[in-house]
Design a protein around this motif. Structure first.
Motif, PDB file in Angstrom:
ATOM      1  N   LYS A   1     -11.699  15.508  -7.890  1.00  0.00           N
ATOM      2  CA  LYS A   1     -11.237  14.296  -7.220  1.00  0.00           C
ATOM      3  C   LYS A   1     -10.439  13.525  -8.271  1.00  0.00           C
ATOM      4  O   LYS A   1     -10.852  13.434  -9.426  1.00  0.00           O
TER       5      LYS A   1
ATOM      6  N   THR B   1       0.832  -1.201   0.000  1.00  0.00           N
ATOM      7  CA  THR B   1       0.000   0.000   0.000  1.00  0.00           C
ATOM      8  C   THR B   1       0.866   1.250   0.000  1.00  0.00           C
ATOM      9  O   THR B   1       0.616   2.198  -0.757  1.00  0.00           O
TER      10      THR B   1
ATOM     11  N   SER C   1      -7.035  10.458   0.005  1.00  0.00           N
ATOM     12  CA  SER C   1      -8.295  10.172   0.681  1.00  0.00           C
ATOM     13  C   SER C   1      -8.563   8.673   0.848  1.00  0.00           C
ATOM     14  O   SER C   1      -9.102   8.262   1.867  1.00  0.00           O
ATOM     15  N   LYS C   2      -8.191   7.855  -0.124  1.00  0.00           N
ATOM     16  CA  LYS C   2      -8.514   6.433  -0.019  1.00  0.00           C
ATOM     17  C   LYS C   2      -7.600   5.622  -0.924  1.00  0.00           C
ATOM     18  O   LYS C   2      -7.219   6.084  -1.989  1.00  0.00           O
ATOM     19  N   THR C   3      -7.286   4.409  -0.489  1.00  0.00           N
ATOM     20  CA  THR C   3      -6.497   3.482  -1.297  1.00  0.00           C
ATOM     21  C   THR C   3      -7.142   2.117  -1.217  1.00  0.00           C
ATOM     22  O   THR C   3      -7.504   1.657  -0.136  1.00  0.00           O
ATOM     23  N   GLN C   4      -7.304   1.476  -2.380  1.00  0.00           N
ATOM     24  CA  GLN C   4      -7.844   0.125  -2.381  1.00  0.00           C
ATOM     25  C   GLN C   4      -7.161  -0.705  -3.455  1.00  0.00           C
ATOM     26  O   GLN C   4      -6.739  -0.188  -4.478  1.00  0.00           O
TER      27      GLN C   4
ATOM     28  N   THR D   1      -8.312   9.955  -9.291  1.00  0.00           N
ATOM     29  CA  THR D   1      -8.030   8.552  -9.013  1.00  0.00           C
ATOM     30  C   THR D   1      -6.821   8.163  -9.840  1.00  0.00           C
ATOM     31  O   THR D   1      -6.842   8.273 -11.070  1.00  0.00           O
TER      32      THR D   1
ATOM     33  N   GLN E   1       0.964   4.195  -2.824  1.00  0.00           N
ATOM     34  CA  GLN E   1       0.674   5.586  -2.472  1.00  0.00           C
ATOM     35  C   GLN E   1       1.827   6.508  -2.847  1.00  0.00           C
ATOM     36  O   GLN E   1       1.604   7.634  -3.297  1.00  0.00           O
TER      37      GLN E   1
ATOM     38  N   ASP F   1      -8.121  14.093  -3.091  1.00  0.00           N
ATOM     39  CA  ASP F   1      -9.085  15.186  -3.139  1.00  0.00           C
ATOM     40  C   ASP F   1      -8.348  16.498  -3.304  1.00  0.00           C
ATOM     41  O   ASP F   1      -7.369  16.762  -2.614  1.00  0.00           O
TER      42      ASP F   1
ATOM     43  N   TRP G   1      -3.704  -1.006  -7.889  1.00  0.00           N
ATOM     44  CA  TRP G   1      -4.114  -0.171  -6.766  1.00  0.00           C
ATOM     45  C   TRP G   1      -4.850   1.054  -7.294  1.00  0.00           C
ATOM     46  O   TRP G   1      -4.445   1.636  -8.296  1.00  0.00           O
TER      47      TRP G   1
ATOM     48  N   VAL H   1      -5.747   4.738  -6.028  1.00  0.00           N
ATOM     49  CA  VAL H   1      -5.393   5.704  -4.994  1.00  0.00           C
ATOM     50  C   VAL H   1      -6.141   7.002  -5.299  1.00  0.00           C
ATOM     51  O   VAL H   1      -5.968   7.578  -6.370  1.00  0.00           O
ATOM     52  N   ASP H   2      -6.997   7.426  -4.368  1.00  0.00           N
ATOM     53  CA  ASP H   2      -7.817   8.615  -4.551  1.00  0.00           C
ATOM     54  C   ASP H   2      -7.225   9.818  -3.832  1.00  0.00           C
ATOM     55  O   ASP H   2      -6.759   9.704  -2.698  1.00  0.00           O
TER      56      ASP H   2
END
Length: 88
Positions: free
Chosen positions: A70, A26, A51-54, A72, A30, A65, A60, A62-63
């Motif tokens: 926004k 992760t 803001s978010k990682t999945q 991605t 990032q 803001d 991956w 990675v979002d």
């Protein structure tokens, strides 16, 4: 047991290359996405925050803001990236 010079070099090479074939973490995803975001925006997007990682399969998402958008960043397992922009 004593290793020859070739044996020691072989063991060191295998250990060093083992890290190249390990799955991306992760934190690595990032970091790659952050670098790509900085390069893409070039100080035009304003301040952005993670803001978010999945993880989905071997990539991956990675979002980030920013004030108006926004972002991605898709990070592939081999380190390639793509940027998607979403209006807020």
């Amino acid at each position: 047991m004593r290793l020859s010079g070739r044996g020691a070099i072989s063991i060191i090479s295998v250990l060093a290359l083992g890290g190249c074939f390990a799955p991306m973490t992760t934190r690595e995803a990032q970091a790659i996405a952050g670098q790509r975001m900085t390069k893409y925006c070039n100080a035009r997007c304003g301040a952005f925050t993670l803001s978010k990682t999945q993880k989905i399969n071997d990539r991956w998402l990675v979002d980030f803001d920013a004030p108006r958008h926004k972002f991605t960043i898709t990070v592939e397992g081999n380190g390639n990236t793509s940027v998607d922009i979403w209006n807020k």
